[in-house]
Motif scaffolding. Structure first.
Motif, PDB file in Angstrom:
ATOM      1  N   MET A  64       0.831  -1.209   0.000  1.00 21.42           N
ATOM      2  CA  MET A  64       0.000   0.000   0.000  1.00 21.42           C
ATOM      3  C   MET A  64       0.865   1.258   0.000  1.00 21.42           C
ATOM      4  O   MET A  64       0.477   2.282  -0.564  1.00 21.42           O
TER       5      MET A  64
ATOM      6  N   THR B  33       2.118   1.664  -3.602  1.00 15.55           N
ATOM      7  CA  THR B  33       1.099   2.080  -4.559  1.00 15.55           C
ATOM      8  C   THR B  33       0.450   3.403  -4.170  1.00 15.55           C
ATOM      9  O   THR B  33      -0.610   3.743  -4.692  1.00 15.55           O
ATOM     10  N   THR B  34       1.055   4.125  -3.250  1.00 17.95           N
ATOM     11  CA  THR B  34       0.636   5.468  -2.800  1.00 17.95           C
ATOM     12  C   THR B  34      -0.681   5.491  -2.023  1.00 17.95           C
ATOM     13  O   THR B  34      -1.266   6.544  -1.842  1.00 17.95           O
ATOM     14  N   LEU B  35      -1.137   4.326  -1.553  1.00 14.42           N
ATOM     15  CA  LEU B  35      -2.391   4.326  -0.786  1.00 14.42           C
ATOM     16  C   LEU B  35      -2.155   4.673   0.675  1.00 14.42           C
ATOM     17  O   LEU B  35      -3.062   5.122   1.371  1.00 14.42           O
TER      18      LEU B  35
ATOM     19  N   LYS C 296       1.760  11.323  -8.076  1.00 13.48           N
ATOM     20  CA  LYS C 296       1.037  11.274  -9.345  1.00 13.48           C
ATOM     21  C   LYS C 296       1.850  10.531 -10.417  1.00 13.48           C
ATOM     22  O   LYS C 296       1.313   9.717 -11.157  1.00 13.48           O
TER      23      LYS C 296
ATOM     24  N   ARG D  69       1.779   6.861  -9.773  1.00 12.39           N
ATOM     25  CA  ARG D  69       0.511   6.248 -10.216  1.00 12.39           C
ATOM     26  C   ARG D  69       0.472   6.048 -11.718  1.00 12.39           C
ATOM     27  O   ARG D  69      -0.143   5.099 -12.220  1.00 12.39           O
ATOM     28  N   GLU D  70       1.100   6.949 -12.454  1.00 14.24           N
ATOM     29  CA  GLU D  70       1.111   6.803 -13.916  1.00 14.24           C
ATOM     30  C   GLU D  70       1.942   5.603 -14.358  1.00 14.24           C
ATOM     31  O   GLU D  70       1.762   5.094 -15.455  1.00 14.24           O
TER      32      GLU D  70
ATOM     33  N   ILE E 170       2.502   2.663 -12.506  1.00 14.84           N
ATOM     34  CA  ILE E 170       2.256   1.373 -11.859  1.00 14.84           C
ATOM     35  C   ILE E 170       0.910   0.795 -12.263  1.00 14.84           C
ATOM     36  O   ILE E 170      -0.003   1.517 -12.634  1.00 14.84           O
TER      37      ILE E 170
ATOM     38  N   PHE F 227      -1.851  -1.924 -10.452  1.00 11.57           N
ATOM     39  CA  PHE F 227      -2.086  -2.523  -9.136  1.00 11.57           C
ATOM     40  C   PHE F 227      -3.266  -3.479  -9.249  1.00 11.57           C
ATOM     41  O   PHE F 227      -4.371  -3.063  -9.574  1.00 11.57           O
TER      42      PHE F 227
ATOM     43  N   GLN G 195      -5.458  -5.841  -7.078  1.00  6.80           N
ATOM     44  CA  GLN G 195      -5.705  -6.081  -5.664  1.00  6.80           C
ATOM     45  C   GLN G 195      -6.063  -7.536  -5.397  1.00  6.80           C
ATOM     46  O   GLN G 195      -6.413  -8.290  -6.290  1.00  6.80           O
TER      47      GLN G 195
ATOM     48  N   LEU H 275      -9.502   5.475 -16.698  1.00  4.51           N
ATOM     49  CA  LEU H 275      -8.901   5.863 -15.411  1.00  4.51           C
ATOM     50  C   LEU H 275      -7.411   6.116 -15.574  1.00  4.51           C
ATOM     51  O   LEU H 275      -6.823   6.930 -14.877  1.00  4.51           O
ATOM     52  N   ASN H 276      -6.792   5.385 -16.496  1.00  6.20           N
ATOM     53  CA  ASN H 276      -5.351   5.505 -16.656  1.00  6.20           C
ATOM     54  C   ASN H 276      -4.930   6.402 -17.813  1.00  6.20           C
ATOM     55  O   ASN H 276      -3.771   6.365 -18.250  1.00  6.20           O
TER      56      ASN H 276
END
Lengths: 332, 261
Positions: A47, A50-52, A72, A75-76, A78, A80, A82, A103-104
């Motif tokens: 987590m 993955t920046t969570l 940011k 996120r571009e 990676i 992920f 779950q 989303l991406n």
């Protein structure tokens, strides 16, 4: 260049330390496995990557970007996937991928091509226009993994990718992961508590327990450290047994012998050459061998040797109160 | 900014897809307002003298139809945020949070989808009202009415998204929704004219944005102005309410989703 670098990563929830001063790096193009029992700190680490979650102290750099300062860009770069399947049941397979593509930020004129490409890879092209509610568990998982690939991330994170799947489906998913690794040349970071999975997929494995990394090495090296083969034999009791043991010890490849009554465990290398020698000695001494088997040490043996307990059977370490406090904090 | 618009549309598209696939949901959401307009509208038909006292000439059902349209908008939109909780529980939220889309776009996309869905549901209620004999003196007025319903629902979806983002459980969320929804509806001229309320309650009602929306929609629908509130004031109040709610929701949502669930 490293794809993942963790520098003294620490995450605590109140006085509970979930990840304790973890440092390691994963090279570009590697499949790296994070192996440990439930509650070892695998998911928390992922987590953070993955920046969570933000680390309490320390830092992590993913694909060259700082998770704290440059989330940011992380996120571009990676993907992920779950642990639980997150595809939308009422949308079709293709619609789910379309959502993921949007989303991406995949360019509009690329979207259809990319979706076709991943559908082909995970072999769901023929089911793409059916609602996901009609998919089996394995198909949903494949769709989820496909969603993580659409934007060709530099690093793909897979959290327990085969948990809850039957063994055939699990093997199938491993095949897909290997295929993805070759086709897209991406770095893959996978957490698992299945020994077999880590052994099967990973170039290197980090064993994590109690929030700390115990060892990092390739599965083969870990097993070699124990001696790479094990011969177990059961002999009929005979007063020549002591001289039998003494003769066995003279065989050059045998590193260690454990004796438990009539059962002998030999840690050795070149096992296939050792076995004929054992028969020769036994016939000379008139000792009758009842059973003999040659096995390779499993990662289970490795795990026990590093953590002092088995991966599934860690009741001694499981503290209900601590676990409860941790879950409460996660929810608060 | 461009990318926030694109991201908002992505989430909006996803929410509408889900709505479209749940046909039973469309009907279930209609049952309650349909009961209101059919049952309450007819039971209270004898109260015509009461509404005549404030200058309203038509049937009671024509008086309360705008109230039920707003009721539909309130409840559809205030319930609308609940899937935020599901999204956090079942991983969609983490999926969105680990993708490069902006956090506030998630909230904005949800709110705009909820308000459109609320307006669609309200338009179905207008259909039911027409079917049971409510008439529009000027049918073209449906256009501005729908505009107001969309705008008003956007404000209520802001309340819903704010509550859903802060609630840790379904129970908390539903509790808060029930605490807010019914009183806001009752403390408005949806069912009876403001003039019939005791003074202190009328003061409270005047603080309620629902009041202005009901007055505005009723005036557009029936042509009768009541309560002495000019149209422009009503519009201004609705705008202020919506802007405030959307801003609060985006802020709270962005702050809350960054915390582990």
């Amino acid at each position: 260049m490293y794809s993942i670098e963790a520098k003294s990563l620490t995450k605590s929830f109140g006085d509970l330390i979930a990840v304790n001063d973890v440092s390691f790096s994963v090279e570009k193009g590697e499949i790296f496995g994070f192996l440990g029992p439930n509650g070892a700190g695998k998911s928390t680490t992922m987590m953070i990557f993955t920046t969570l979650l933000k680390p309490t102290s320390g830092n992590a750099v993913i694909a060259g970007f700082d998770v704290m300062k440059d989330a940011k860009h992380v996120r571009e770069n990676i993907g992920f996937v779950q642990q639980e399947t997150t595809v939308d049941e009422y949308l079709t397979g293709r619609e789910n991928l379309l959502l993921q593509a949007k989303l991406n930020h995949i360019p509009k004129n690329e979207i259809n091509k990319r979706i076709d490409e991943v559908l082909d890879l995970i072999e769901l092209s023929d089911k793409q226009d059916q609602a996901v509610v009609t998919y089996s568990g394995g198909m949903r998982k494949r769709l989820d993994i496909a969603g993580g690939l659409l934007h060709h991330p530099k690093v793909l994170f897979l959290d327990e990718p085969t948990v809850g799947l039957d063994i055939q489906t699990r093997r199938k998913i491993w095949e897909y992961i290997k295929k993805i690794h070759i086709e897209f040349e991406m770095t893959i970071f996978v957490t698992t508590h299945y020994m077999e999975e880590a052994d099967n997929l990973c170039d290197r494995i980090g064993i994590i327990d109690g929030g700390k990394i115990q060892v990092i090495d390739s599965p083969q090296n870990m097993k070699n450290a124990l001696g790479n083969e094990i011969i177990s034999l059961v002999v009929e009791n005979n007063n020549n047994n002591d001289s039998f043991l003494a003769e066995l010890k003279k065989i050059e490849f045998i590193k260690k012998i454990n004796q438990d009554d009539s059962k002998l465990t030999l840690f050795t290398s070149n096992g296939t050459e050792v076995i004929p020698k054992i028969f020769q000695i036994s016939s000379e001494l008139g000792i009758k061998i009842i059973t003999i088997s040659l096995t390779q040490p499993t990662l289970d043996d490795v795990f026990i040797s590093y953590t002092g307990h088995e991966i599934r059977d860690d009741k001694s370490k499981f503290n209900r109160k601590i676990e409860h406090a941790k879950m409460k904090r996660l929810r608060a | 900014m461009n990318s926030v618009m694109y991201d908002t549309y992505t989430i909006f598209w996803r929410e509408l897809k889900r709505y479209k696939k749940s046909r039973s949901g469309v009907l279930i959401r209609l049952i309650q307002p349909a009961i209101w307009i059919i049952v309450v509208g007819n039971i209270f038909s004898e109260t015509q003298p009461l509404i005549q006292s404030v200058g309203f000439e038509g049937e009671y059902i024509e008086f309360m139809a705008p109230g039920v349209i707003i009721l539909t908008a309130i409840f559809t939109s205030i319930f609308g945020g609940v899937n935020t909780l599901w999204d956090r529980r079942y991983g969609f939220m983490n999926k969105a949070l680990t993708s490069p889309i902006s956090r506030s776009a998630i909230a904005l996309g949800k709110m705009s989808a909820i308000s459109l869905i609320a307006a669609l549901q309200a338009s179905l209620i207008i259909g039911i009202a027409l079917a049971i004999g409510v008439t529009f003196p000027n049918p073209l007025m449906i256009i501005p009415i729908m505009g107001i319903v969309i705008l008003f629902s956007l404000g209520f979806s802001g309340i819903s998204v704010t509550l859903a983002a802060t609630a840790k459980s379904q129970e908390t969320f539903w509790g808060m929704i029930n605490l807010l929804g019914m009183p806001l509806f009752m403390l408005s001229p949806a069912l009876f004219p403001l003039e019939l309320l005791p003074n202190w309650l009328a003061v409270v009602a005047k603080l309620n944005p629902v009041t202005y929306t009901v007055l505005l929609v009723r005036e557009l629908m029936t042509g009768v102005s009541e309560g002495g509130v000019p149209i422009l004031i009503s519009i201004a109040v609705i705008f202020a309410f919506v802007v405030a709610m959307v801003a609060i929701a985006s802020y709270v949502f962005t702050r809350e989703v960054n915390k582990p669930f």
